[in-house]
Each structure stands twice: as structure tokens, then as C-alpha cells.
Design a protein around this motif. Structure first.
Motif, PDB file in Angstrom:
ATOM      1  N   MET A  57     -30.775 -77.880  -9.454  1.00  0.00           N
ATOM      2  CA  MET A  57     -30.181 -76.558  -9.668  1.00  0.00           C
ATOM      3  C   MET A  57     -29.779 -75.937  -8.336  1.00  0.00           C
ATOM      4  N   THR A  58     -28.620 -75.293  -8.292  1.00  0.00           N
ATOM      5  CA  THR A  58     -28.148 -74.635  -7.084  1.00  0.00           C
ATOM      6  C   THR A  58     -29.056 -73.466  -6.733  1.00  0.00           C
ATOM      7  N   THR A  59     -29.404 -73.348  -5.469  1.00  0.00           N
ATOM      8  CA  THR A  59     -30.261 -72.247  -5.022  1.00  0.00           C
ATOM      9  C   THR A  59     -29.419 -71.004  -4.771  1.00  0.00           C
ATOM     10  N   PRO A  60     -29.702 -69.899  -5.449  1.00  0.00           N
ATOM     11  CA  PRO A  60     -28.900 -68.690  -5.242  1.00  0.00           C
ATOM     12  C   PRO A  60     -29.194 -68.038  -3.896  1.00  0.00           C
ATOM     13  N   LYS A  61     -28.202 -67.372  -3.353  1.00  0.00           N
ATOM     14  CA  LYS A  61     -28.373 -66.643  -2.098  1.00  0.00           C
ATOM     15  C   LYS A  61     -29.102 -65.329  -2.329  1.00  0.00           C
ATOM     16  N   TYR A  62     -28.899 -64.743  -3.510  1.00  0.00           N
ATOM     17  CA  TYR A  62     -29.505 -63.451  -3.834  1.00  0.00           C
ATOM     18  C   TYR A  62     -30.400 -63.593  -5.055  1.00  0.00           C
ATOM     19  N   ARG A  63     -31.475 -62.815  -5.090  1.00  0.00           N
ATOM     20  CA  ARG A  63     -32.402 -62.865  -6.210  1.00  0.00           C
ATOM     21  C   ARG A  63     -32.319 -61.638  -7.116  1.00  0.00           C
ATOM     22  N   ARG A  64     -31.807 -60.545  -6.583  1.00  0.00           N
ATOM     23  CA  ARG A  64     -31.616 -59.345  -7.409  1.00  0.00           C
ATOM     24  C   ARG A  64     -30.284 -58.710  -7.018  1.00  0.00           C
ATOM     25  N   VAL A  65     -29.390 -58.566  -7.976  1.00  0.00           N
ATOM     26  CA  VAL A  65     -28.047 -58.074  -7.676  1.00  0.00           C
ATOM     27  C   VAL A  65     -27.668 -56.946  -8.623  1.00  0.00           C
ATOM     28  N   VAL A  66     -26.775 -56.099  -8.148  1.00  0.00           N
ATOM     29  CA  VAL A  66     -26.096 -55.134  -9.018  1.00  0.00           C
ATOM     30  C   VAL A  66     -24.641 -55.582  -9.130  1.00  0.00           C
ATOM     31  N   LEU A  67     -24.220 -55.833 -10.346  1.00  0.00           N
ATOM     32  CA  LEU A  67     -22.841 -56.238 -10.622  1.00  0.00           C
ATOM     33  C   LEU A  67     -22.070 -55.022 -11.107  1.00  0.00           C
ATOM     34  N   LYS A  68     -21.025 -54.640 -10.375  1.00  0.00           N
ATOM     35  CA  LYS A  68     -20.187 -53.510 -10.768  1.00  0.00           C
ATOM     36  C   LYS A  68     -18.917 -54.043 -11.414  1.00  0.00           C
ATOM     37  N   ILE A  69     -18.714 -53.669 -12.670  1.00  0.00           N
ATOM     38  CA  ILE A  69     -17.526 -54.103 -13.415  1.00  0.00           C
ATOM     39  C   ILE A  69     -16.691 -52.875 -13.748  1.00  0.00           C
ATOM     40  N   SER A  70     -15.433 -52.900 -13.382  1.00  0.00           N
ATOM     41  CA  SER A  70     -14.554 -51.773 -13.688  1.00  0.00           C
ATOM     42  C   SER A  70     -14.224 -51.755 -15.171  1.00  0.00           C
ATOM     43  N   GLY A  71     -14.001 -50.564 -15.699  1.00  0.00           N
ATOM     44  CA  GLY A  71     -13.618 -50.452 -17.097  1.00  0.00           C
ATOM     45  C   GLY A  71     -12.299 -51.144 -17.383  1.00  0.00           C
ATOM     46  N   GLU A  72     -11.363 -51.057 -16.427  1.00  0.00           N
ATOM     47  CA  GLU A  72     -10.049 -51.669 -16.627  1.00  0.00           C
ATOM     48  C   GLU A  72     -10.154 -53.168 -16.886  1.00  0.00           C
ATOM     49  N   ALA A  73     -11.158 -53.810 -16.274  1.00  0.00           N
ATOM     50  CA  ALA A  73     -11.320 -55.246 -16.463  1.00  0.00           C
ATOM     51  C   ALA A  73     -11.626 -55.596 -17.913  1.00  0.00           C
ATOM     52  N   LEU A  74     -12.308 -54.697 -18.615  1.00  0.00           N
ATOM     53  CA  LEU A  74     -12.691 -54.965 -20.002  1.00  0.00           C
ATOM     54  C   LEU A  74     -11.507 -54.855 -20.958  1.00  0.00           C
ATOM     55  N   ALA A  75     -10.441 -54.202 -20.516  1.00  0.00           N
ATOM     56  CA  ALA A  75      -9.287 -53.986 -21.393  1.00  0.00           C
ATOM     57  C   ALA A  75      -8.412 -55.227 -21.527  1.00  0.00           C
ATOM     58  N   GLY A  76      -8.502 -56.132 -20.563  1.00  0.00           N
ATOM     59  CA  GLY A  76      -7.656 -57.319 -20.610  1.00  0.00           C
ATOM     60  C   GLY A  76      -6.191 -56.968 -20.459  1.00  0.00           C
ATOM     61  N   ALA A  77      -5.335 -57.794 -21.029  1.00  0.00           N
ATOM     62  CA  ALA A  77      -3.887 -57.601 -20.903  1.00  0.00           C
ATOM     63  C   ALA A  77      -3.405 -56.373 -21.658  1.00  0.00           C
ATOM     64  N   GLY A  78      -4.186 -55.921 -22.636  1.00  0.00           N
ATOM     65  CA  GLY A  78      -3.772 -54.765 -23.435  1.00  0.00           C
ATOM     66  C   GLY A  78      -3.770 -53.462 -22.668  1.00  0.00           C
ATOM     67  N   GLY A  79      -4.579 -53.390 -21.615  1.00  0.00           N
ATOM     68  CA  GLY A  79      -4.592 -52.199 -20.776  1.00  0.00           C
ATOM     69  C   GLY A  79      -5.416 -51.043 -21.303  1.00  0.00           C
ATOM     70  N   TYR A  80      -5.916 -51.151 -22.533  1.00  0.00           N
ATOM     71  CA  TYR A  80      -6.721 -50.066 -23.092  1.00  0.00           C
ATOM     72  C   TYR A  80      -7.750 -50.644 -24.062  1.00  0.00           C
TER      73      TYR A  80
END
Length: 248
Positions: free
Chosen positions: A1-24
Motif C-alpha cells: 500500500m502507498t504510504t500517504p504524506k498526510y494523516r489528517r487533511v481538510v478537503l475543501k470542495i467548491s460548490g461549483e464543482a458539484l454542479a458539473g456541466a449544468g452549472g447549477y
């Protein structure tokens, strides 16, 4: 198994990313893909907390510019982040991942209240924690929420997954064809040059608490895992970075 560089992370996802190609709204295919990427990271025994934006549903600043009271508009945006968090929780649980949504705005029927010690315990037990409701206060962005929560739970890095942007550039690459991408950049340079990585409150909070920030594209398959294991993608933002751009 690949050894991760980080053990605890905060992932920030923008709302726009969830809209996909539809934009909303929320694109089911996109949110399933994000959930799968988070699942792949969690299998590396990495503790993952997620902060979601709401730009796919509502932007408080836009409401304010239309004449709405700014605080009211921001509270509407915070409620929209809860909708996104619940959608992501559903997608993760369909993949068998134990998940908790914690909201800064209390709504006990659908989410736990945000409690720092409880969030850390969930992470230690291998659950993905999704922080919703922003900071619970108007006039603060979800970027600031990510910086604040990262400091509170002692995350090692903030992974800022961008929609359609693969790092930090010397200028807006969509407007300036001569813009080049930084491989790493200092927080003071981000603030002084207004590079648009995140708002100044969030950047200052990261700088003051020495929390590095990795900016990368969410659109490329497997990038979240690549970020966690330390592959060279995107732009690393941190105190003492050299400010090199990739053309040099």
C-alpha cells in the motif's frame, strides 16, 4: 500500500464543482466521482474532513449585490452548504463509508452540531466528517471555514480542490495567455499580489497557524489521492515558499 504524506487533511470542495456541466444544482455523476475519490483516500488510513461550498445553489455575496441584506444572504448560503453536505454524505454511505455531517447552524434532524472534540473523535474512528453551515456567522466564506476547521482539528494540510483550475497562476489564465503557474508560493505573496487563491481572511488564518495549502484541479481523476500521497500536482502555498513558477 502507498504510504500517504498526510494523516489528517481538510478537503475543501467548491460548490461549483458539484454542479458539473449544468452549472447549477448537484450533478449525481460528479458527486459520486468525488465520493469515490474520498473513499480511495480513506482506504490509505487517512483521516478526511470535508468543507463544502454552496456556489452551485446560492452565493451570499451575489444576493447582497442584488439588494438583499448581506447577513440574510450569507445565512441562506450557509443553509445551501448543508444541502451539499447531505448529498455528499449520501454518496459516501452508498460506498460503505461511515460519515458524519456537522453543522455550525443547529439543525438536529439532519446533522450533528459542530463540536470540535466530537469531530476529532469521529476522525480517529475512521469516519469522514463533513463540515457544513460555514463558520455559523455571516461575512465569512467557506474558505475561511476550511482554514478555521483545519486549525481546530490540527489538520496537516488543506487540500483545495478547484473546479477548472489546476493551481495558482501569476494572473488569471483565462484572461491572460502569458500567465504561468506557480509550483509553490508564499502566503504573503498571495496576499500582497491578490492571487485569488482564497480570501484574505482565510489566507491570513492559514499563515498565522502555519497550515499549508495545496491547490489543485478536482476535474482530473484521482487527484485527491495524488495530493494525499505527495505526488507533485497543483501549487503548494505555505510560509517560506520560494514563489517559483513552472516556466523557470
Amino acid at each position: 500500500m502507498t504510504t500517504p504524506k498526510y494523516r489528517r487533511v481538510v478537503l475543501k470542495i467548491s460548490g461549483e464543482a458539484l454542479a458539473g456541466a449544468g452549472g447549477y444544482g448537484i450533478d449525481p455523476t460528479v458527486i459520486r466521482d468525488i465520493a469515490q475519490q474520498i473513499t480511495d483516500v480513506q482506504k490509505l488510513d487517512v483521516q478526511v474532513a470535508v468543507v463544502v461550498g454552496a456556489g452551485n445553489i446560492w452565493r451570499g455575496l451575489s444576493g447582497s449585490q442584488m439588494g438583499m441584506d448581506r447577513a440574510t444572504a450569507d445565512y441562506m448560503g450557509m443553509l445551501a452548504t448543508v444541502m451539499n453536505a447531505l448529498a455528499l454524505q449520501d454518496a459516501l454511505e452508498k460506498l460503505g463509508v461511515a460519515t458524519r455531517v456537522q453543522s455550525s447552524i443547529e439543525m438536529s434532524q439532519v446533522a450533528e452540531p459542530y463540536i470540535r472534540r466530537r469531530a476529532i473523535r469521529h476522525l480517529e474512528k475512521g469516519r469522514v466528517v463533513i463540515f457544513a453551515g460555514g463558520t455559523g456567522n455571516p461575512f465569512f466564506s467557506t474558505d475561511t471555514t476550511a482554514a478555521l476547521r483545519a486549525a481546530e482539528i490540527e489538520a496537516e494540510v488543506i487540500l483545495m480542490a478547484k473546479n477548472g483550475v489546476d493551481g495558482v497562476y501569476t494572473a488569471d489564465p483565462q484572461k491572460d495567455p502569458t500567465a504561468t503557474k506557480y509550483s509553490e508560493v508564499d502566503f504573503m505573496q498571495v496576499l500582497n499580489e491578490g492571487l485569488g487563491v482564497m480570501d484574505s481572511t482565510a489566507a491570513s488564518l492559514c499563515m498565522d497557524n502555519d497550515i499549508p495549502l495545496l491547490v489543485f484541479s478536482l476535474n482530473e481523476e484521482g487527484n485527491i489521492r495524488k495530493a494525499v500521497i505527495g505526488e507533485k500536482i497543483g501549487t503548494m502555498v505555505g510560509s517560506g515558499a520560494t514563489g517559483r513558477d513552472e516556466s523557470k
